[in-house]
Design an enzyme around this catalytic site. Structure first.
Site, PDB file in Angstrom:
ATOM      1  N   GLU A 157      24.279   0.694 -42.176  1.00 47.43           N
ATOM      2  CA  GLU A 157      23.885   1.281 -40.903  1.00 47.43           C
ATOM      3  C   GLU A 157      22.357   1.363 -40.843  1.00 47.43           C
ATOM      4  O   GLU A 157      21.729   1.907 -41.745  1.00 47.43           O
ATOM      5  CB  GLU A 157      24.480   2.679 -40.762  1.00 47.43           C
ATOM      6  CG  GLU A 157      24.056   3.436 -39.526  1.00 47.43           C
ATOM      7  CD  GLU A 157      24.566   4.867 -39.515  1.00 47.43           C
ATOM      8  OE1 GLU A 157      24.460   5.517 -38.468  1.00 47.43           O
ATOM      9  OE2 GLU A 157      25.069   5.327 -40.569  1.00 47.43           O
ATOM     10  N   GLU A 240      22.109  12.534 -32.056  1.00 49.43           N
ATOM     11  CA  GLU A 240      22.835  13.304 -33.046  1.00 49.43           C
ATOM     12  C   GLU A 240      22.386  14.762 -32.907  1.00 49.43           C
ATOM     13  O   GLU A 240      21.336  15.134 -33.423  1.00 49.43           O
ATOM     14  CB  GLU A 240      22.557  12.799 -34.461  1.00 49.43           C
ATOM     15  CG  GLU A 240      23.184  11.461 -34.779  1.00 49.43           C
ATOM     16  CD  GLU A 240      22.998  11.057 -36.223  1.00 49.43           C
ATOM     17  OE1 GLU A 240      23.917  10.451 -36.794  1.00 49.43           O
ATOM     18  OE2 GLU A 240      21.925  11.348 -36.798  1.00 49.43           O
TER      19      GLU A 240
END
Length: 380
Positions: A157, A240
């Site tokens: 990622e 996030e």
């Protein structure tokens, strides 16, 4: 004779009146037509498509508190954002918009997954809307995997932190700085237990930017966290949040992937220019009515084999009862072993081993007819 000009003027006046009347009616009809409503998602993993090519996802995975996002024509905004998560741990969610495939959901008409070495460029643009009364990052995620995965966790990622607010930091530790895409970044490396994470953190907030995703992909390959024959599976832009988050918005998002030339499809076993070649070593430990077997498969060809399957025929009376490092089906007769997530790719010149346990009746014998993705294998 009565002059014609007044009649012409009268006709013109009538036509003008009709045109004006139609204009008013059309205007009223347009005003009465309802505008397309934005879609609000409050389900933890709710999704909806926008622009006919991207997917907005709520993706509330780290909290049971309510979170709602509203998909707009060009992006999304967070509405209700209850709950919080400790700032020394994982965030409570990752609401985002994406191009590609993520946990079995693929955006309409996506070009992804695409092999990295076939992608010439992947231009993207993003515009964020920030708030000050929350703890969060604005993160652009890029996912890479050795296989053209459309479900589950990818191996690597890449996170681009456009902004961070509050006492939070990326996974792992800072490994230095780098210049990518004409900007300077802090570079952090680590693992979340499921995949490797390489984070590029902006020293100050970036609200709008147009860039090439491949600049970050190539930087990741250069650091040994991916390879050119891996796949780009999705690109995502969102937030996030650890605490709060109402009002955060992706005002606009675009992503395209250009492919051409490159390696084509060398993993296709039907390609006569890149045939699959293999060798199998079979070792067994048998006892009365039972046995275990270890099978080593070696790719003796010059190209990787993605999504490998090894077929072989068990002798009469043998039955598979369980297996490891591969899934086997059916339990008797001609059996096919299929790679699982961590070993689904068999690199050129590489080997892998799987095993299984079974029962047998009569004299024990080894199987035969090993074929890797329909190519006959030699036995050692």
């Amino acid at each position: 004779m009565r002059p014609l000009r007044p009649q012409v003027r009268s006709l013109r006046g009538l036509l003008g009146t009709l045109v004006a009347t139609f204009a008013v009616v059309a205007s009223l009809m347009t005003a009465a037509a309802p505008a397309q409503a934005d879609t609000t998602l409050c389900e933890p993993f709710g999704t909806t498509a926008i622009q006919g090519r991207y997917v907005v996802q709520n993706n509330r995975w780290g909290s049971t508190a309510t979170q709602c996002v509203t998909a707009t024509e060009t992006g999304f905004r967070i509405g209700q954002a209850d709950g919080s998560a400790p700032t020394d741990g994982a965030p409570k969610s990752y609401p985002s918009v994406f191009n590609g495939c993520h946990y079995t959901t693929c955006s309409p008409g996506t070009e992804l997954p695409a092999r990295i070495d076939t992608v010439t460029e992947a231009p993207s643009s993003i515009s964020y809307g920030f708030v000050g009364d929350a703890v969060y990052n604005a993160s652009y995620d890029i996912w890479l995997d050795p296989t053209p995965r459309t479900d589950g966790v990818n191996q690597t990622e890449i996170m681009i932190w456009f902004n961070r607010v509050g006492p939070i930091q990326p996974i792992g530790s800072q490994a230095g700085t780098a210049s990518v895409g004409g900007r300077s970044w802090e570079v952090w490396t680590g693992s979340n237990g499921s995949n490797d994470v390489l984070s590029f953190v902006a020293p100050s907030a970036i609200t709008d930017w147009s860039f090439d995703v491949m600049d970050f992909v190539r930087a990741t390959v250069a650091r040994g966290l991916a390879e050119d024959d891996w796949y780009l599976t999705s690109v995502q832009a969102g937030f996030e949040p650890w605490q709060g988050g109402a009002g955060l918005a992706v005002n606009s998002f675009s992503s395209t992937v250009e492919t051409g030339g490159g390696a084509g499809d060398p993993d296709d076993p039907g390609d006569p220019g890149n045939p699959v070649a293999c060798e199998v070593t079979y070792g067994a430990n048998a006892w009365q009515n039972g046995f275990t077997a270890d099978v080593t498969v070696t790719n003796t060809g010059t190209t990787p084999v993605d999504g490998w399957q090894l077929a072989f025929t068990l002798p009469s009376g043998q039955r598979v009862t369980n297996a490891w490092n591969a899934s086997l089906s059916p339990a008797t007769g001609t059996v096919t072993a299929t790679g699982v997530g961590h070993n689904a790719r068999l690199a050129a010149g590489g080997s892998l081993t799987f095993g299984f346990q079974g029962t047998h009746s009569g004299a024990f014998a080894e199987p035969d007819g090993f074929r890797l993705n329909d190519a006959v294998c030699t036995t050692a």
